[in-house]
Write a protein that holds these residues in place. Structure first.
Motif, mmCIF file in Angstrom:
data_model
loop_
_atom_site.group_PDB
_atom_site.id
_atom_site.type_symbol
_atom_site.label_atom_id
_atom_site.label_comp_id
_atom_site.label_asym_id
_atom_site.label_seq_id
_atom_site.Cartn_x
_atom_site.Cartn_y
_atom_site.Cartn_z
ATOM 1 N N VAL A 3 0.813 -1.295 0.003
ATOM 2 C CA VAL A 3 -0.026 -0.019 -0.090
ATOM 3 C C VAL A 3 0.709 1.236 -0.228
ATOM 4 C CG1 VAL A 3 -1.578 1.440 1.160
ATOM 5 C CG2 VAL A 3 -2.079 -1.292 1.351
ATOM 6 N N ILE A 4 0.638 2.212 -0.944
ATOM 7 C CA ILE A 4 1.045 3.438 -0.780
ATOM 8 C C ILE A 4 -0.188 4.506 -0.525
ATOM 9 C CG2 ILE A 4 2.045 5.434 -2.051
ATOM 10 C CD1 ILE A 4 3.585 3.753 -3.915
ATOM 11 N N ASP A 5 -0.204 4.898 0.739
ATOM 12 C CA ASP A 5 -1.358 5.683 1.229
ATOM 13 C C ASP A 5 -1.098 6.937 0.651
ATOM 14 O OD1 ASP A 5 -2.843 7.533 2.478
ATOM 15 O OD2 ASP A 5 -2.654 6.823 4.582
ATOM 16 N N SER A 6 -1.892 7.479 -0.477
ATOM 17 C CA SER A 6 -1.483 8.641 -1.418
ATOM 18 C C SER A 6 -1.955 9.875 -0.555
ATOM 19 C CB SER A 6 -2.273 8.582 -2.739
ATOM 20 O OG SER A 6 -3.750 8.737 -2.435
ATOM 21 N N HIS A 7 -2.671 9.727 0.459
ATOM 22 C CA HIS A 7 -2.969 11.172 1.185
ATOM 23 C C HIS A 7 -2.960 10.963 2.736
ATOM 24 C CE1 HIS A 7 -5.168 14.956 0.060
ATOM 25 N NE2 HIS A 7 -5.307 14.873 1.607
ATOM 26 N N LEU A 8 -1.692 11.225 3.159
ATOM 27 C CA LEU A 8 -1.558 11.207 4.495
ATOM 28 C C LEU A 8 -1.010 12.540 5.173
ATOM 29 C CD1 LEU A 8 -0.878 9.080 7.035
ATOM 30 C CD2 LEU A 8 1.370 9.629 6.671
ATOM 31 N N HIS A 9 -1.841 12.857 6.178
ATOM 32 C CA HIS A 9 -1.348 14.221 7.014
ATOM 33 C C HIS A 9 -0.635 13.941 8.222
ATOM 34 C CE1 HIS A 9 -3.928 16.330 4.171
ATOM 35 N NE2 HIS A 9 -4.989 15.747 4.692
ATOM 36 N N LEU A 10 0.408 14.540 8.651
ATOM 37 C CA LEU A 10 1.172 14.833 9.900
ATOM 38 C C LEU A 10 0.960 16.320 10.267
ATOM 39 C CD1 LEU A 10 4.054 12.603 8.813
ATOM 40 C CD2 LEU A 10 2.224 11.837 10.287
ATOM 41 N N TRP A 11 0.598 16.403 11.619
ATOM 42 C CA TRP A 11 1.027 17.661 12.334
ATOM 43 C C TRP A 11 1.179 17.669 13.586
ATOM 44 C CZ3 TRP A 11 -4.128 16.704 10.307
ATOM 45 C CH2 TRP A 11 -5.098 16.652 11.100
ATOM 46 N N ASP A 12 1.731 18.725 14.176
ATOM 47 C CA ASP A 12 2.247 18.752 15.564
ATOM 48 C C ASP A 12 2.073 20.480 15.894
ATOM 49 O OD1 ASP A 12 3.512 18.847 18.109
ATOM 50 O OD2 ASP A 12 4.928 17.715 17.595
ATOM 51 N N PRO A 13 1.168 20.857 16.665
ATOM 52 C CA PRO A 13 0.887 22.093 16.934
ATOM 53 C C PRO A 13 2.069 22.831 18.006
ATOM 54 C CG PRO A 13 -1.087 20.586 17.257
ATOM 55 C CD PRO A 13 0.045 19.796 17.142
ATOM 56 N N HIS A 283 -11.749 -5.142 -9.832
ATOM 57 C CA HIS A 283 -10.815 -4.128 -10.202
ATOM 58 C C HIS A 283 -9.337 -4.594 -9.788
ATOM 59 C CE1 HIS A 283 -14.029 -1.606 -11.463
ATOM 60 N NE2 HIS A 283 -14.403 -1.183 -10.151
ATOM 61 N N ASP A 284 -8.470 -4.039 -10.501
ATOM 62 C CA ASP A 284 -7.062 -4.220 -10.037
ATOM 63 C C ASP A 284 -6.594 -3.756 -8.702
ATOM 64 O OD1 ASP A 284 -4.129 -4.259 -9.828
ATOM 65 O OD2 ASP A 284 -3.969 -4.022 -12.115
ATOM 66 N N VAL A 285 -6.488 -4.249 -7.611
ATOM 67 C CA VAL A 285 -6.336 -3.916 -6.282
ATOM 68 C C VAL A 285 -4.972 -3.302 -6.173
ATOM 69 C CG1 VAL A 285 -6.497 -4.373 -3.892
ATOM 70 C CG2 VAL A 285 -7.958 -5.436 -5.270
ATOM 71 N N ASP A 286 -4.003 -3.913 -6.797
ATOM 72 C CA ASP A 286 -2.674 -3.328 -6.758
ATOM 73 C C ASP A 286 -2.577 -2.052 -7.077
ATOM 74 O OD1 ASP A 286 0.260 -3.962 -5.886
ATOM 75 O OD2 ASP A 286 0.532 -3.672 -7.861
ATOM 76 N N ALA A 287 -3.190 -1.890 -8.348
ATOM 77 C CA ALA A 287 -3.082 -0.497 -9.173
ATOM 78 C C ALA A 287 -3.580 0.486 -8.246
ATOM 79 C CB ALA A 287 -3.768 -0.565 -10.439
ATOM 80 N N ILE A 288 -4.642 0.255 -7.633
ATOM 81 C CA ILE A 288 -5.457 1.221 -6.830
ATOM 82 C C ILE A 288 -4.446 1.339 -5.453
ATOM 83 C CG2 ILE A 288 -7.368 1.733 -5.312
ATOM 84 C CD1 ILE A 288 -9.025 0.039 -7.510
ATOM 85 N N LEU A 289 -4.211 0.465 -5.054
ATOM 86 C CA LEU A 289 -3.184 0.747 -3.543
ATOM 87 C C LEU A 289 -1.740 1.066 -3.803
ATOM 88 C CD1 LEU A 289 -4.419 -2.468 -1.573
ATOM 89 C CD2 LEU A 289 -5.485 0.012 -1.915
ATOM 90 N N TRP A 290 -1.395 1.003 -4.860
ATOM 91 C CA TRP A 290 0.320 1.086 -5.136
ATOM 92 C C TRP A 290 0.725 1.711 -6.598
ATOM 93 C CZ3 TRP A 290 4.217 0.042 -1.320
ATOM 94 C CH2 TRP A 290 5.554 0.333 -1.870
ATOM 95 N N ALA A 291 0.272 1.006 -7.508
ATOM 96 C CA ALA A 291 1.105 1.196 -8.704
ATOM 97 C C ALA A 291 0.677 2.507 -9.466
ATOM 98 C CB ALA A 291 0.718 0.034 -9.661
ATOM 99 N N ASN A 292 -0.648 2.979 -9.164
ATOM 100 C CA ASN A 292 -1.111 4.222 -9.621
ATOM 101 C C ASN A 292 -0.460 5.518 -8.944
ATOM 102 O OD1 ASN A 292 -2.615 2.724 -11.541
ATOM 103 N ND2 ASN A 292 -4.740 3.011 -10.443
ATOM 104 N N ALA A 293 -0.527 5.136 -7.655
ATOM 105 C CA ALA A 293 0.255 6.408 -6.892
ATOM 106 C C ALA A 293 1.420 6.568 -7.226
ATOM 107 C CB ALA A 293 -0.095 6.424 -5.311
#
Length: 322
Positions: A3-13, A283-293
Protein backbone atom coordinates in the motif's frame (compact mmCIF):
# COMPACT_ATOMS: atom_id res chain seq x y z
CA UNK A 1 -0.68 -6.65 -0.13
CA UNK A 2 1.38 -3.50 -0.60
CA UNK A 3 0.00 0.00 0.00
CA UNK A 4 1.06 3.53 -0.85
CA UNK A 5 -1.21 5.79 1.16
CA UNK A 6 -1.52 8.65 -1.33
CA UNK A 7 -3.01 11.10 1.16
CA UNK A 8 -1.49 11.15 4.64
CA UNK A 9 -1.35 14.15 6.96
CA UNK A 10 0.92 14.72 9.93
CA UNK A 11 0.96 17.70 12.28
CA UNK A 12 2.33 18.90 15.58
CA UNK A 13 0.83 22.11 17.06
CA UNK A 14 3.85 22.49 19.33
CA UNK A 15 6.17 22.81 16.33
CA UNK A 16 4.07 24.53 13.67
CA UNK A 17 1.09 26.87 13.54
CA UNK A 18 -2.37 25.65 12.45
CA UNK A 19 -5.34 28.02 12.71
CA UNK A 20 -7.92 25.37 11.84
CA UNK A 21 -7.30 22.76 14.52
CA UNK A 22 -10.06 22.33 17.08
CA UNK A 23 -11.66 19.59 19.14
CA UNK A 24 -10.11 16.13 18.58
CA UNK A 25 -8.00 17.53 15.72
CA UNK A 26 -6.12 19.83 18.10
CA UNK A 27 -3.54 17.24 19.09
CA UNK A 28 -0.25 15.84 17.84
CA UNK A 29 -0.54 13.38 14.97
CA UNK A 30 2.97 12.34 14.05
CA UNK A 31 5.18 9.27 14.18
CA UNK A 32 4.01 7.73 17.47
CA UNK A 33 0.34 8.23 16.63
CA UNK A 34 0.76 6.89 13.09
CA UNK A 35 2.56 3.82 14.40
CA UNK A 36 -0.58 2.96 16.35
CA UNK A 37 -2.68 3.40 13.18
CA UNK A 38 -0.61 1.14 10.91
CA UNK A 39 -2.39 -0.92 8.26
CA UNK A 40 -2.31 -4.44 9.60
CA UNK A 41 -3.36 -5.91 6.25
CA UNK A 42 -0.38 -4.38 4.43
CA UNK A 43 2.82 -6.37 4.01
CA UNK A 44 4.50 -3.16 2.82
CA UNK A 45 3.28 0.34 3.67
CA UNK A 46 4.54 3.68 2.31
CA UNK A 47 2.91 7.10 2.14
CA UNK A 48 2.73 10.45 0.41
CA UNK A 49 2.44 13.32 2.87
CA UNK A 50 0.03 16.08 1.84
CA UNK A 51 0.37 19.52 3.37
CA UNK A 52 -1.73 19.87 6.50
CA UNK A 53 -2.81 23.49 6.58
CA UNK A 54 -0.01 25.04 8.56
CA UNK A 55 0.36 28.82 8.37
CA UNK A 56 1.50 30.09 4.99
CA UNK A 57 4.81 31.37 6.34
CA UNK A 58 5.58 27.88 7.70
CA UNK A 59 5.05 25.92 4.47
CA UNK A 60 8.76 25.32 4.00
CA UNK A 61 9.21 24.48 7.69
CA UNK A 62 6.49 21.85 7.35
CA UNK A 63 8.36 20.19 4.48
CA UNK A 64 11.61 20.15 6.44
CA UNK A 65 9.90 18.71 9.50
CA UNK A 66 8.26 15.90 7.51
CA UNK A 67 11.57 15.14 5.78
CA UNK A 68 13.09 14.72 9.23
CA UNK A 69 10.46 12.07 10.03
CA UNK A 70 10.25 10.48 6.59
CA UNK A 71 12.42 7.43 7.09
CA UNK A 72 10.72 6.60 10.38
CA UNK A 73 7.15 6.94 9.17
CA UNK A 74 7.54 5.63 5.62
CA UNK A 75 6.93 8.87 3.74
CA UNK A 76 8.44 8.62 0.23
CA UNK A 77 6.98 11.79 -1.27
CA UNK A 78 5.75 15.19 -0.11
CA UNK A 79 2.99 17.37 -1.56
CA UNK A 80 4.03 20.76 -0.24
CA UNK A 81 1.86 23.73 0.64
CA UNK A 82 2.05 26.69 -1.72
CA UNK A 83 0.19 29.77 -2.88
CA UNK A 84 0.10 29.70 -6.66
CA UNK A 85 -1.37 33.17 -7.12
CA UNK A 86 1.50 35.27 -5.74
CA UNK A 87 3.54 35.97 -8.86
CA UNK A 88 7.24 36.42 -8.06
CA UNK A 89 6.68 35.17 -4.50
CA UNK A 90 5.25 31.93 -5.91
CA UNK A 91 8.31 31.44 -8.12
CA UNK A 92 10.63 32.07 -5.19
CA UNK A 93 8.78 29.58 -3.02
CA UNK A 94 8.83 26.92 -5.73
CA UNK A 95 12.58 27.46 -6.11
CA UNK A 96 12.99 26.92 -2.36
CA UNK A 97 10.93 23.74 -2.49
CA UNK A 98 13.11 22.42 -5.31
CA UNK A 99 15.95 22.05 -2.80
CA UNK A 100 13.89 19.58 -0.73
CA UNK A 101 14.53 16.07 -2.00
CA UNK A 102 11.15 14.51 -1.19
CA UNK A 103 8.91 17.13 -2.79
CA UNK A 104 6.99 15.56 -5.68
CA UNK A 105 4.08 17.97 -5.93
CA UNK A 106 2.27 20.93 -4.41
CA UNK A 107 -1.16 21.83 -3.12
CA UNK A 108 -2.80 25.23 -2.98
CA UNK A 109 -5.88 24.28 -0.98
CA UNK A 110 -8.78 25.63 -3.01
CA UNK A 111 -11.77 24.36 -1.05
CA UNK A 112 -12.31 27.61 0.86
CA UNK A 113 -11.16 29.98 -1.87
CA UNK A 114 -13.49 32.10 -3.97
CA UNK A 115 -14.91 30.49 -7.09
CA UNK A 116 -12.82 31.29 -10.12
CA UNK A 117 -9.44 31.56 -8.39
CA UNK A 118 -8.20 28.33 -10.00
CA UNK A 119 -8.68 29.81 -13.47
CA UNK A 120 -7.40 33.31 -12.68
CA UNK A 121 -4.39 34.56 -14.63
CA UNK A 122 -2.18 34.60 -11.52
CA UNK A 123 -3.10 31.05 -10.50
CA UNK A 124 -2.71 29.58 -13.99
CA UNK A 125 0.70 31.24 -14.29
CA UNK A 126 1.80 29.64 -11.02
CA UNK A 127 0.37 26.25 -12.02
CA UNK A 128 2.31 26.38 -15.29
CA UNK A 129 5.49 26.74 -13.25
CA UNK A 130 4.54 23.61 -11.32
CA UNK A 131 4.09 21.69 -14.56
CA UNK A 132 7.39 23.01 -15.90
CA UNK A 133 9.18 21.56 -12.87
CA UNK A 134 7.63 18.15 -13.49
CA UNK A 135 5.66 18.28 -10.26
CA UNK A 136 2.04 17.34 -9.64
CA UNK A 137 -0.86 19.40 -8.33
CA UNK A 138 -3.35 18.16 -5.73
CA UNK A 139 -6.76 19.77 -6.26
CA UNK A 140 -8.71 19.89 -3.00
CA UNK A 141 -12.09 21.42 -3.85
CA UNK A 142 -15.73 21.11 -2.98
CA UNK A 143 -18.14 19.62 -5.49
CA UNK A 144 -19.34 23.00 -6.78
CA UNK A 145 -15.75 23.90 -7.72
CA UNK A 146 -15.20 20.91 -10.02
CA UNK A 147 -15.89 22.91 -13.21
CA UNK A 148 -13.05 25.29 -12.30
CA UNK A 149 -10.67 22.32 -11.92
CA UNK A 150 -11.72 21.04 -15.33
CA UNK A 151 -11.05 24.47 -16.83
CA UNK A 152 -7.62 24.54 -15.19
CA UNK A 153 -6.86 21.11 -16.65
CA UNK A 154 -7.90 22.39 -20.07
CA UNK A 155 -5.70 25.48 -19.72
CA UNK A 156 -2.61 23.41 -18.75
CA UNK A 157 -3.09 19.95 -20.30
CA UNK A 158 0.46 18.92 -19.39
CA UNK A 159 -0.13 19.48 -15.64
CA UNK A 160 -0.47 16.18 -13.80
CA UNK A 161 -3.33 16.77 -11.41
CA UNK A 162 -5.13 14.61 -8.87
CA UNK A 163 -8.55 15.33 -7.42
CA UNK A 164 -8.53 14.92 -3.65
CA UNK A 165 -11.46 13.19 -1.94
CA UNK A 166 -13.48 12.71 -5.16
CA UNK A 167 -14.28 16.42 -5.07
CA UNK A 168 -16.03 16.16 -1.69
CA UNK A 169 -19.51 15.08 -2.80
CA UNK A 170 -22.42 15.09 -0.35
CA UNK A 171 -22.50 11.52 0.94
CA UNK A 172 -24.77 11.87 3.96
CA UNK A 173 -24.16 9.51 6.86
CA UNK A 174 -24.63 5.81 7.49
CA UNK A 175 -27.96 6.66 9.12
CA UNK A 176 -29.07 9.04 6.34
CA UNK A 177 -27.13 8.15 3.18
CA UNK A 178 -27.18 10.30 0.06
CA UNK A 179 -26.96 9.05 -3.51
CA UNK A 180 -24.50 10.61 -5.96
CA UNK A 181 -26.01 13.83 -7.30
CA UNK A 182 -26.55 14.34 -11.01
CA UNK A 183 -24.42 17.50 -10.88
CA UNK A 184 -21.47 15.79 -9.19
CA UNK A 185 -21.54 12.85 -11.62
CA UNK A 186 -21.70 15.25 -14.58
CA UNK A 187 -18.84 17.44 -13.34
CA UNK A 188 -16.67 14.47 -12.37
CA UNK A 189 -17.18 13.02 -15.84
CA UNK A 190 -16.16 16.30 -17.45
CA UNK A 191 -12.99 16.48 -15.35
CA UNK A 192 -12.11 12.86 -16.12
CA UNK A 193 -11.97 13.68 -19.84
CA UNK A 194 -8.55 15.27 -19.21
CA UNK A 195 -6.11 12.32 -19.36
CA UNK A 196 -3.54 13.79 -16.94
CA UNK A 197 -6.09 14.07 -14.13
CA UNK A 198 -6.28 11.28 -11.54
CA UNK A 199 -8.65 10.81 -8.59
CA UNK A 200 -8.04 9.85 -4.96
CA UNK A 201 -10.37 7.43 -3.22
CA UNK A 202 -10.01 9.35 0.01
CA UNK A 203 -11.82 11.71 2.32
CA UNK A 204 -15.34 10.28 2.10
CA UNK A 205 -15.36 9.21 5.78
CA UNK A 206 -14.71 12.84 6.74
CA UNK A 207 -17.53 14.00 4.46
CA UNK A 208 -19.78 11.65 6.45
CA UNK A 209 -18.52 13.19 9.71
CA UNK A 210 -17.03 9.82 10.61
CA UNK A 211 -20.41 8.05 10.53
CA UNK A 212 -20.18 5.85 7.43
CA UNK A 213 -20.38 2.33 6.10
CA UNK A 214 -19.50 0.39 2.96
CA UNK A 215 -23.00 0.32 1.49
CA UNK A 216 -23.33 4.09 1.79
CA UNK A 217 -20.05 4.95 0.06
CA UNK A 218 -19.70 2.25 -2.62
CA UNK A 219 -21.94 4.12 -5.13
CA UNK A 220 -19.48 7.01 -5.06
CA UNK A 221 -16.55 4.67 -5.63
CA UNK A 222 -18.44 3.14 -8.56
CA UNK A 223 -18.90 6.56 -10.18
CA UNK A 224 -15.19 7.31 -9.78
CA UNK A 225 -14.25 4.00 -11.42
CA UNK A 226 -16.73 4.49 -14.25
CA UNK A 227 -15.48 8.00 -15.04
CA UNK A 228 -11.73 7.84 -14.45
CA UNK A 229 -11.09 4.17 -15.04
CA UNK A 230 -9.25 2.05 -12.49
CA UNK A 231 -5.87 3.08 -13.97
CA UNK A 232 -6.34 6.64 -12.63
CA UNK A 233 -7.58 5.85 -9.12
CA UNK A 234 -5.42 5.77 -5.99
CA UNK A 235 -6.25 4.95 -2.38
CA UNK A 236 -5.65 7.50 0.35
CA UNK A 237 -6.50 7.39 4.03
CA UNK A 238 -6.81 11.15 4.66
CA UNK A 239 -5.51 10.27 8.14
CA UNK A 240 -6.19 11.68 10.66
CA UNK A 241 -8.79 14.05 9.15
CA UNK A 242 -10.95 11.05 8.19
CA UNK A 243 -10.45 9.40 11.58
CA UNK A 244 -12.66 11.72 13.62
CA UNK A 245 -16.32 11.00 14.33
CA UNK A 246 -18.58 9.08 16.71
CA UNK A 247 -16.56 7.21 19.30
CA UNK A 248 -15.89 3.59 18.41
CA UNK A 249 -17.41 0.85 20.52
CA UNK A 250 -15.31 0.18 23.58
CA UNK A 251 -13.34 3.43 23.40
CA UNK A 252 -12.33 4.12 27.03
CA UNK A 253 -11.78 7.80 26.18
CA UNK A 254 -15.24 8.37 24.67
CA UNK A 255 -16.97 11.50 25.91
CA UNK A 256 -20.15 11.08 27.93
CA UNK A 257 -21.89 13.71 25.79
CA UNK A 258 -21.27 11.84 22.54
CA UNK A 259 -18.82 14.41 21.20
CA UNK A 260 -16.63 13.50 18.23
CA UNK A 261 -13.57 11.43 19.04
CA UNK A 262 -10.50 9.99 17.37
CA UNK A 263 -11.34 6.64 15.74
CA UNK A 264 -8.33 4.39 16.18
CA UNK A 265 -9.39 1.85 13.54
CA UNK A 266 -10.74 4.26 10.89
CA UNK A 267 -7.65 4.16 8.67
CA UNK A 268 -7.63 0.37 8.46
CA UNK A 269 -11.41 0.20 8.04
CA UNK A 270 -11.30 2.54 5.03
CA UNK A 271 -8.61 0.38 3.44
CA UNK A 272 -10.68 -2.75 4.03
CA UNK A 273 -13.77 -1.17 2.47
CA UNK A 274 -11.96 -0.03 -0.67
CA UNK A 275 -10.20 -3.38 -1.08
CA UNK A 276 -13.46 -5.29 -0.63
CA UNK A 277 -15.22 -3.01 -3.13
CA UNK A 278 -12.42 -3.29 -5.71
CA UNK A 279 -12.18 -7.06 -5.33
CA UNK A 280 -15.94 -7.51 -5.68
CA UNK A 281 -15.91 -5.44 -8.89
CA UNK A 282 -12.92 -7.27 -10.35
CA UNK A 283 -10.75 -4.13 -10.28
CA UNK A 284 -6.95 -4.26 -10.10
CA UNK A 285 -6.40 -3.87 -6.37
CA UNK A 286 -2.62 -3.43 -6.63
CA UNK A 287 -3.08 -0.61 -9.13
CA UNK A 288 -5.39 1.27 -6.78
CA UNK A 289 -3.30 0.64 -3.67
CA UNK A 290 0.20 1.08 -5.11
CA UNK A 291 1.01 1.26 -8.80
CA UNK A 292 -1.12 4.26 -9.77
CA UNK A 293 0.19 6.46 -6.96
CA UNK A 294 3.74 5.34 -7.72
CA UNK A 295 3.29 6.27 -11.39
CA UNK A 296 1.46 9.54 -10.79
CA UNK A 297 3.88 10.92 -8.22
CA UNK A 298 6.97 9.48 -9.93
CA UNK A 299 8.01 7.54 -6.87
CA UNK A 300 9.95 4.84 -8.70
CA UNK A 301 11.06 2.14 -6.32
CA UNK A 302 10.40 4.38 -3.34
CA UNK A 303 14.09 5.05 -2.82
CA UNK A 304 15.14 8.28 -1.19
CA UNK A 305 18.23 9.75 0.49
CA UNK A 306 18.35 8.61 4.09
CA UNK A 307 18.11 11.36 6.70
CA UNK A 308 20.65 10.96 9.49
CA UNK A 309 19.55 11.11 13.10
CA UNK A 310 21.73 14.16 13.70
CA UNK A 311 20.06 16.00 10.81
CA UNK A 312 16.66 15.03 12.21
CA UNK A 313 17.50 16.39 15.66
CA UNK A 314 18.92 19.55 14.13
CA UNK A 315 15.75 20.26 12.14
CA UNK A 316 13.49 19.67 15.12
CA UNK A 317 15.66 21.91 17.30
CA UNK A 318 15.55 24.64 14.65
CA UNK A 319 11.75 24.43 14.43
CA UNK A 320 11.49 24.77 18.20
CA UNK A 321 13.83 27.77 18.14
CA UNK A 322 16.50 25.99 20.16
Amino acid sequence: MRVIDSHLHLWDPELLDYSWLEGPYDARFAEAELERARLGAAAEEKAVFVQAGTAEDRFLDEVRWVESLAERVGVIGIVAGVRLDRGVDTTTHLDELAAQSLVVGVRHNLQDEADGLAVSTAFVTGAREVAARGWTFDACVRAAQLPDVARLAGAIPELRMVLDHLGKPEVGTADAPRTPSVEWVRDLDELSRHPEVFCKLSGLPAEAAGNWNREQLEPFLDVAADTFGVERLMWGSDWPVSAIGPAESGDPHASDDGAAAYQATARSRWLEVVVAWADARGHDVDAILWANAERFYGLGDGGRPEATESRRRGILGWLRGE
